[in-house]
Enzyme design. Sequence first.
Site: not given
Length: 344
Positions: A44, A235
Amino acid sequence: METMRWVDGFLEILDQTLLPGKAEYIKCEHYATVCDAIRRLSVRGAPAIGAAAAYGLALGAAALKLAGRDEFIAAVGQIARDLSATRPTAVNLQWALDRMLGVLQSNGSNSIEGLKEALLAEAHAIYAEDLASNRRMGEFGEKLIPPHAGILTHCNAGALATAGIGTALGVIRAAHQAGKNISVYADETRPLLQGARLTTWEMVQEKIPVTLLTDNMAGYLMAGGKVNLVIVGADRIAANGDVANKIGTYGVAVLAKEHGLPFYVAAPMSTVDFNIAGGREIPIENRDEREVTHFAGQQVAPAGIKVWNPAFDVTPARLVTAIITDRGVARPPYTDTLAALAGK
Ligand code: MRU
């Protein structure tokens, strides 16, 4: 410890869901295992899922037994779509896949075996470039950190989220190495505890002073004068500088503004999505309600309760003091400064 590694023709992914208790690698012999590892957050963090997807594509392509070039390219396209569908918010995933697919276009005369080799070489290049990009962010960002700073961070934007030293934590590592005597405050980051499990683990390994707090303690910590600045990863960053990052980041940015503290974002240019004008257009992943209703496997809410579980939020550009990229530091107005750094 490497976030992922290519060993004897397969990808091995450090299973971050088991950290800090166990350090085990998942052996990915099929690209579907990579899809699953990204979905369940075994790997992740935006740059890390980009690199994992690139290796996943190389792995999937290598297993194809097709003789026709068009058939091969169509099948690789499907693998890319499967990898892309795993998580929607971090743009590095699609960025890496687009780069991989570009290899097929630019190698017009190559044999299928040649294309497979070129895909693997591109995945290695994406991984290696991320490492170098982390170092550059560290060098640029470290200059913004005053001596003896108390630094609050949210989620994990460290080595575990990248191929190198990390983005936000890369800046923190660089400041530590420059002898600035910094101390880190790590938000635990509900619901999946990336701060508690991963950020503190990384800081302890590097002997960087770190204090863990739950997310709802950040305001009081700032009010007590313990924090001099906030630094987080991202992100996806829209062209106007709006920043999507782990849920809770927006609240921290509002608190930083209230307390007059700089709020920095560290991210490579591959996280900037120039196709998106503002944060409203960023797709936000909604995750399983069990992540909220259960804690360490124990049910902590009434069965059947309605749950809201967005994995990310959007911090408006007006709350962001500067964006530390691998090409330099952008300051408002971001529409101009980010574009200039990208050479647009
Ligand atoms: O859901 P996650 O753990 O993938 O979320 C990660 C983050 O929000 C990070 O802050 C971001 O990807 C930057 S990582 C360098």
